[in-house]
Design a protein around this motif. Structure first.
Motif, mmCIF file in Angstrom:
data_model
loop_
_atom_site.group_PDB
_atom_site.id
_atom_site.type_symbol
_atom_site.label_atom_id
_atom_site.label_comp_id
_atom_site.label_asym_id
_atom_site.label_seq_id
_atom_site.Cartn_x
_atom_site.Cartn_y
_atom_site.Cartn_z
ATOM 1 N N LEU A 167 25.903 48.921 22.749
ATOM 2 C CA LEU A 167 24.536 49.213 22.314
ATOM 3 C C LEU A 167 24.324 50.702 22.042
ATOM 4 O O LEU A 167 23.647 51.090 21.085
ATOM 5 C CB LEU A 167 23.554 48.728 23.388
ATOM 6 C CG LEU A 167 22.077 48.643 23.017
ATOM 7 C CD1 LEU A 167 21.850 47.672 21.863
ATOM 8 C CD2 LEU A 167 21.268 48.197 24.245
ATOM 9 N N PHE A 168 24.930 51.543 22.894
ATOM 10 C CA PHE A 168 24.728 53.004 22.785
ATOM 11 C C PHE A 168 26.052 53.712 22.479
ATOM 12 O O PHE A 168 26.285 54.823 22.943
ATOM 13 C CB PHE A 168 24.141 53.542 24.101
ATOM 14 C CG PHE A 168 22.819 52.944 24.477
ATOM 15 C CD1 PHE A 168 21.652 53.276 23.791
ATOM 16 C CD2 PHE A 168 22.730 52.019 25.519
ATOM 17 C CE1 PHE A 168 20.436 52.722 24.141
ATOM 18 C CE2 PHE A 168 21.510 51.459 25.874
ATOM 19 C CZ PHE A 168 20.362 51.815 25.182
ATOM 20 N N TYR A 169 26.871 53.074 21.661
ATOM 21 C CA TYR A 169 28.224 53.576 21.430
ATOM 22 C C TYR A 169 28.220 55.001 20.888
ATOM 23 O O TYR A 169 28.934 55.880 21.389
ATOM 24 C CB TYR A 169 28.960 52.651 20.461
ATOM 25 C CG TYR A 169 30.457 52.823 20.480
ATOM 26 C CD1 TYR A 169 31.251 52.120 21.384
ATOM 27 C CD2 TYR A 169 31.091 53.701 19.595
ATOM 28 C CE1 TYR A 169 32.628 52.278 21.422
ATOM 29 C CE2 TYR A 169 32.469 53.863 19.622
ATOM 30 C CZ TYR A 169 33.226 53.155 20.528
ATOM 31 O OH TYR A 169 34.591 53.314 20.565
ATOM 32 N N LYS A 170 27.416 55.248 19.862
ATOM 33 C CA LYS A 170 27.390 56.585 19.238
ATOM 34 C C LYS A 170 26.892 57.642 20.208
ATOM 35 O O LYS A 170 27.407 58.768 20.235
ATOM 36 C CB LYS A 170 26.503 56.571 17.984
ATOM 37 C CG LYS A 170 27.132 55.842 16.815
ATOM 38 C CD LYS A 170 26.247 55.895 15.587
ATOM 39 C CE LYS A 170 26.893 55.156 14.416
ATOM 40 N NZ LYS A 170 26.003 55.133 13.234
ATOM 41 N N GLU A 171 25.894 57.293 21.015
ATOM 42 C CA GLU A 171 25.356 58.252 21.984
ATOM 43 C C GLU A 171 26.410 58.621 23.041
ATOM 44 O O GLU A 171 26.621 59.799 23.334
ATOM 45 C CB GLU A 171 24.112 57.679 22.681
ATOM 46 C CG GLU A 171 22.905 57.540 21.779
ATOM 47 C CD GLU A 171 22.827 56.208 21.047
ATOM 48 O OE1 GLU A 171 21.726 55.846 20.591
ATOM 49 O OE2 GLU A 171 23.877 55.515 20.928
ATOM 50 N N PHE A 172 27.078 57.607 23.592
ATOM 51 C CA PHE A 172 28.109 57.873 24.595
ATOM 52 C C PHE A 172 29.258 58.697 23.993
ATOM 53 O O PHE A 172 29.763 59.629 24.630
ATOM 54 C CB PHE A 172 28.670 56.564 25.170
ATOM 55 C CG PHE A 172 27.806 55.912 26.208
ATOM 56 C CD1 PHE A 172 27.423 56.599 27.359
ATOM 57 C CD2 PHE A 172 27.381 54.597 26.064
ATOM 58 C CE1 PHE A 172 26.643 55.995 28.334
ATOM 59 C CE2 PHE A 172 26.592 53.980 27.035
ATOM 60 C CZ PHE A 172 26.218 54.680 28.169
ATOM 61 N N GLU A 173 29.659 58.355 22.784
ATOM 62 C CA GLU A 173 30.774 59.073 22.159
ATOM 63 C C GLU A 173 30.416 60.534 21.893
ATOM 64 O O GLU A 173 31.234 61.441 22.118
ATOM 65 C CB GLU A 173 31.207 58.388 20.855
ATOM 66 C CG GLU A 173 32.444 59.006 20.246
ATOM 67 C CD GLU A 173 33.103 58.120 19.211
ATOM 68 O OE1 GLU A 173 34.325 58.247 19.021
ATOM 69 O OE2 GLU A 173 32.407 57.293 18.592
ATOM 70 N N SER A 174 29.210 60.769 21.427
ATOM 71 C CA SER A 174 28.749 62.132 21.181
ATOM 72 C C SER A 174 28.702 62.941 22.475
ATOM 73 O O SER A 174 29.122 64.109 22.520
ATOM 74 C CB SER A 174 27.366 62.093 20.524
ATOM 75 O OG SER A 174 26.841 63.390 20.398
ATOM 76 N N GLU A 175 28.196 62.322 23.540
ATOM 77 C CA GLU A 175 28.127 63.011 24.837
ATOM 78 C C GLU A 175 29.526 63.311 25.364
ATOM 79 O O GLU A 175 29.783 64.413 25.875
ATOM 80 C CB GLU A 175 27.327 62.165 25.832
ATOM 81 C CG GLU A 175 25.829 62.202 25.536
ATOM 82 C CD GLU A 175 25.048 61.026 26.121
ATOM 83 O OE1 GLU A 175 23.808 61.016 25.938
ATOM 84 O OE2 GLU A 175 25.661 60.127 26.739
ATOM 85 N N PHE A 176 30.433 62.349 25.226
ATOM 86 C CA PHE A 176 31.808 62.589 25.651
ATOM 87 C C PHE A 176 32.414 63.777 24.905
ATOM 88 O O PHE A 176 33.006 64.683 25.515
ATOM 89 C CB PHE A 176 32.688 61.351 25.426
ATOM 90 C CG PHE A 176 34.149 61.689 25.465
ATOM 91 C CD1 PHE A 176 34.792 61.907 26.673
ATOM 92 C CD2 PHE A 176 34.874 61.862 24.284
ATOM 93 C CE1 PHE A 176 36.131 62.276 26.718
ATOM 94 C CE2 PHE A 176 36.208 62.230 24.327
ATOM 95 C CZ PHE A 176 36.839 62.436 25.545
ATOM 96 N N SER A 177 32.299 63.777 23.581
ATOM 97 C CA SER A 177 32.931 64.821 22.767
ATOM 98 C C SER A 177 32.406 66.205 23.125
ATOM 99 O O SER A 177 33.181 67.166 23.261
ATOM 100 C CB SER A 177 32.690 64.555 21.276
ATOM 101 O OG SER A 177 33.258 63.325 20.904
ATOM 102 N N SER A 178 31.101 66.302 23.304
ATOM 103 C CA SER A 178 30.485 67.571 23.672
ATOM 104 C C SER A 178 30.962 68.033 25.041
ATOM 105 O O SER A 178 31.356 69.190 25.231
ATOM 106 C CB SER A 178 28.960 67.399 23.654
ATOM 107 O OG SER A 178 28.328 68.451 24.337
ATOM 108 N N PHE A 179 30.947 67.129 25.995
ATOM 109 C CA PHE A 179 31.326 67.464 27.367
ATOM 110 C C PHE A 179 32.813 67.765 27.495
ATOM 111 O O PHE A 179 33.208 68.719 28.186
ATOM 112 C CB PHE A 179 30.946 66.316 28.306
ATOM 113 C CG PHE A 179 31.584 66.403 29.657
ATOM 114 C CD1 PHE A 179 31.238 67.423 30.541
ATOM 115 C CD2 PHE A 179 32.557 65.489 30.049
ATOM 116 C CE1 PHE A 179 31.837 67.516 31.790
ATOM 117 C CE2 PHE A 179 33.158 65.587 31.295
ATOM 118 C CZ PHE A 179 32.798 66.598 32.166
#
Length: 199
Positions: A167-179
């Motif tokens: 459901l929140f795939y793009k949000e989780f991926e963006s947060e991972f990449s940034s972190f």
């Protein structure tokens, strides 16, 4: 962070990597019973966990899960972040993931005597089912979460967290990449520091 991230953040020293991998099973000052490089890996692992748990981006990810999974949210995010590391592996390493994890499994077998008994028992399943490579797919992550849920005697409901991942795939991926970019820099500095200070 989960297994793959901890292994990756250990650098090129096999014993540091083994120490980082086994660290959750080594309590308090018991790390001093191990050779120096394994000690460095254990201490690196602890520093990575402290940094990760306090990071605002990681907290954004866990907050998204908190209503449904409570204090298990952090464990779930660790697993989801390993998915994004495996999926985007070529961004972080020139060595193909399949070759990288095979090399790590070989290192575990070479250092079998240094592994806590819990890890020794887990290792054959980890290798035969190729857990680390399986993280790259949602099906693989689903299997990991299902196993984690069984370990909590089905209390955590972690097996259902694939729903939030999708459901929140793009949000989780963006947060991972940034972190993860920040975590790489932190871990590199911490590893240098530990190499200079651990006797």
């Amino acid at each position: 962070m989960n297994y793959l991230a901890h292994i990756y953040l250990s650098g090129d020293n096999d014993l540091v990597t083994v120490g980082n991998f086994i660290a959750d099973g080594i309590k308090g000052k018991n790390y001093k019973n191990y050779p120096r490089d394994i000690q460095i890996g254990i201490l690196l692992h602890r520093n990575i966990d402290t940094y990760t748990d306090a990071h605002k981006t990681v907290r954004s990810s866990t907050k998204r899960l908190h209503e449904n999974y409570g204090h298990y949210s952090g464990v779930i995010v660790d697993i989801l972040y390993d998915h994004f590391l495996a999926k985007n592996w070529s961004t972080y390493s020139s060595v193909p993931l399949a070759k990288y994890v095979d090399t790590f499994y070989d290192s575990l077998e070479d250092n079998y005597g240094a592994l806590p008994s819990r890890i020794q028992k887990m290792m054959p399943y980890m290798i035969s089912d190729n857990w680390l490579l399986s993280y790259a797919s949602i099906a693989g992550i689903s299997k990991v979460l299902d196993g984690m849920n069984r370990r909590t005697k089905n209390r955590s409901g972690m097996d259902k967290a694939v729903h939030e991942l999708e459901l929140f795939y793009k949000e989780f991926e963006s947060e991972f990449s940034s972190f993860f970019d920040e975590l790489i820099a932190f871990s590199s500095e911490k590893l240098k520091e530990l190499n200079e200070t651990v006797l």
